[in-house]
Write an enzyme that holds these catalytic residues in place. Structure first.
Site, PDB file in Angstrom:
ATOM      1  N   LYS A 202      -5.286  28.530  52.038  1.00 32.21           N
ATOM      2  CA  LYS A 202      -6.107  28.385  53.237  1.00 32.21           C
ATOM      3  C   LYS A 202      -7.177  29.486  53.301  1.00 32.21           C
ATOM      4  O   LYS A 202      -7.981  29.577  52.406  1.00 32.21           O
ATOM      5  CB  LYS A 202      -5.189  28.363  54.471  1.00 32.21           C
ATOM      6  CG  LYS A 202      -3.977  27.420  54.312  1.00 32.21           C
ATOM      7  CD  LYS A 202      -4.401  25.989  54.146  1.00 32.21           C
ATOM      8  CE  LYS A 202      -3.341  24.941  53.872  1.00 32.21           C
ATOM      9  NZ  LYS A 202      -2.007  25.247  53.517  1.00 32.21           N
TER      10      LYS A 202
ATOM     11  N   ASP B 293       4.494  34.135  59.232  1.00 31.23           N
ATOM     12  CA  ASP B 293       3.560  33.325  58.453  1.00 31.23           C
ATOM     13  C   ASP B 293       2.179  33.565  59.053  1.00 31.23           C
ATOM     14  O   ASP B 293       1.881  33.128  60.163  1.00 31.23           O
ATOM     15  CB  ASP B 293       3.968  31.842  58.544  1.00 31.23           C
ATOM     16  CG  ASP B 293       3.078  30.950  57.681  1.00 31.23           C
ATOM     17  OD1 ASP B 293       1.903  31.312  57.472  1.00 31.23           O
ATOM     18  OD2 ASP B 293       3.555  29.885  57.256  1.00 31.23           O
TER      19      ASP B 293
HETATM   20  N1  PLP Z   1       2.384  27.831  56.131  1.00 34.21           N
HETATM   21  C1  PLP Z   1       1.427  27.206  56.832  1.00 34.21           C
HETATM   22  C2  PLP Z   1       1.113  27.677  58.228  1.00 34.21           C
HETATM   23  C3  PLP Z   1       0.731  26.133  56.276  1.00 34.21           C
HETATM   24  O1  PLP Z   1      -0.222  25.515  56.995  1.00 34.21           O
HETATM   25  C4  PLP Z   1       1.066  25.707  54.965  1.00 34.21           C
HETATM   26  C5  PLP Z   1       0.377  24.565  54.333  1.00 34.21           C
HETATM   27  O2  PLP Z   1      -0.315  23.802  54.972  1.00 34.21           O
HETATM   28  C6  PLP Z   1       2.081  26.374  54.283  1.00 34.21           C
HETATM   29  C7  PLP Z   1       2.712  27.441  54.885  1.00 34.21           C
HETATM   30  C8  PLP Z   1       2.518  25.949  52.913  1.00 34.21           C
HETATM   31  O3  PLP Z   1       1.598  26.373  51.954  1.00 34.21           O
HETATM   32  P1  PLP Z   1       1.280  25.577  50.596  1.00 34.21           P
HETATM   33  O4  PLP Z   1       0.726  24.251  50.975  1.00 34.21           O
HETATM   34  O5  PLP Z   1       0.285  26.485  49.919  1.00 34.21           O
HETATM   35  O6  PLP Z   1       2.571  25.481  49.857  1.00 34.21           O
END
Ligand code: PLP
Length: 389
Positions: A207, A182
């Site tokens: 983000k 991620d």
């Molecule tokens: N991965 C990380 C590190 C995140 O901070 C987030 C959301 O805050 C996500 C995945 C999930 O993404 P989304 O909110 O766009 O579904």
């Protein structure tokens, strides 16, 4: 050399601006239009123009975004989703089966933890947690033959722990598992996990990639065609795709990713320096600091150290909450990675759901998403918030 490999030879900013789209041959439109259409006229049954049939399966605005994402991560193919979690779920369903096992970070983003713990577990997928900064702990958590994915975040949220992507890829591959990274916190400008041995990169493009806090989205980028086929099949079968307007906004954000990230990093470095010297601050957590346990690994695998800064204040939780309330230029809110600075109290906000578990974060911890405003204004705001002014 594939088109993708050819494209990857350009510099990052050139790819961010040009990859994924050629000016429209009909009109010369420099920017990929918003193709607000659900279906496409066929030239005789099955006579698809450019392969477009139905917009869940493909839409030209999304195609442009996916081309840019693949180029930025130096992957073979990218897939855009309606949210980061939609992309994560699709990866799991594409690459795992009930009875399989995955290893996830012991400080995973709460939504990721919930996805594995509540949704995928009910489907029959088991998981273990391990600290991403501890390669041996990850190795021990792997069950050879059963573990299909080793899933890591680096830096992690909110404690900014660092995982060694090359070492974790080796450990995963030794056991016949794939490494998923991620890359939301670093963005592809600062770190390209596929070039370090990872198999799959996921993003909450909500983000830094989108970068303007105006759209929710996700991305999955892969470096292997067989994995691409499985993810592509499930992207269409599950159908959690972004609409063309969301794809347009995310693609628009990508064009400035490099310049934004450099400013995020410049401002974060100023904030770190300021906080480290402030008497009301107990500890500053930033991978760019020499005393951060992941500093050496971060220096090797990241171009710079990012725009996320966490710190602990004197005076415990009450003071931390007061600082969050008093900040003005730093907006009190969840999420991160936008042009505007955000402040939050993880214990009461983003990480409230892990209170009382091993994942609980310190009550005096504050997390900053340092934006790209004038740095002096950010420092003055923090000074006033910390001093009670
Ligand atoms: N991965 C990380 C590190 C995140 O901070 C987030 C959301 O805050 C996500 C995945 C999930 O993404 P989304 O909110 O766009 O579904």
């Amino acid at each position: 050399m594939s088109e993708q490999q050819h494209r990857n030879k350009s510099g990052f900013e050139t790819r961010a601006i040009h990859a994924g789209y050629e000016p429209d041959p009909a009109t010369g439109a420099v920017i990929a239009p918003i193709y607000a259409t659900s279906t496409y006229k066929q030239d005789g049954v099955g006579g698809l123009r450019g392969g477009y049939e139905y917009s869940r399966s493909g839409n030209p605005t999304r195609t442009a975004l996916e081309g840019a994402l693949a180029a930025l991560e130096e992957g073979e193919q990218a897939f855009a989703f309606a949210s980061g979690l939609a992309g994560e779920h699709t990866v799991v369903r594409a690459l795992c089966r009930p009875g399989d096992h995955v290893v996830i970070p012991d400080d995973a983003y709460g939504g990721t933890h919930r996805l594995f713990d509540k949704v995928e577990q009910a489907w029959g997928l088991t998981h273990s947690t391990a600290a991403v900064s501890d390669v041996d702990a990850v190795r021990v958590a792997i069950r050879p033959g059963e573990t299909k994915l080793v899933w890591v975040e680096t830096p992690t949220n909110p404690l900014l722990n660092i995982g060694d992507i090359e070492a974790l890829a080796a450990v995963a591959h030794d056991a016949g598992a794939l490494l998923v990274v991620d890359n939301t916190f670093a963005s592809p400008y600062l770190q390209q996990p596929l070039t370090l041995g990872a198999d799959v990169v996921v993003h909450s493009t909500t983000k830094y990639v989108g970068g303007h806090s105006d759209v929710v989205g996700g991305a999955v980028v892969v470096r292997d065609l067989a994995v691409a086929e499985a993810v592509g099949y499930h992207q269409n079968a599950i159908g959690a795709v972004p609409g063309p307007f969301d794809a347009f906004l995310t693609h628009r954000g990508i064009k400035t990713l490099g310049v934004r990230m450099d400013r995020h990093c410049d401002n974060a470095e100023r904030v770190v320096e300021f906080l480290a010297a402030h008497p009301a601050v107990e500890q500053v957590i930033y991978p760019g600091l020499q005393d951060h346990p992941g500093h050496a690994v971060a220096s090797r695998q990241m171009k710079r150290y990012g725009g996320m800064v966490s710190f602990r204040v004197t005076g415990g939780e009450d003071h931390a909450l007061a600082v969050c309330d008093r900040a003005e230029v730093f907006t009190l809110g969840e999420s991160l990675g936008g042009v505007e600075s955000l402040i939050e109290h993880p214990g009461r906000m983003t990480h409230a759901s892990v209170a009382g578990t091993d994942l609980e974060v310190p009550a005096d911890l504050i997390r900053l998403s340092v934006g790209i405003e004038t740095a002096d204004d950010l420092l003055a705001d923090l000074d006033a918030a910390l001093s009670g002014g």
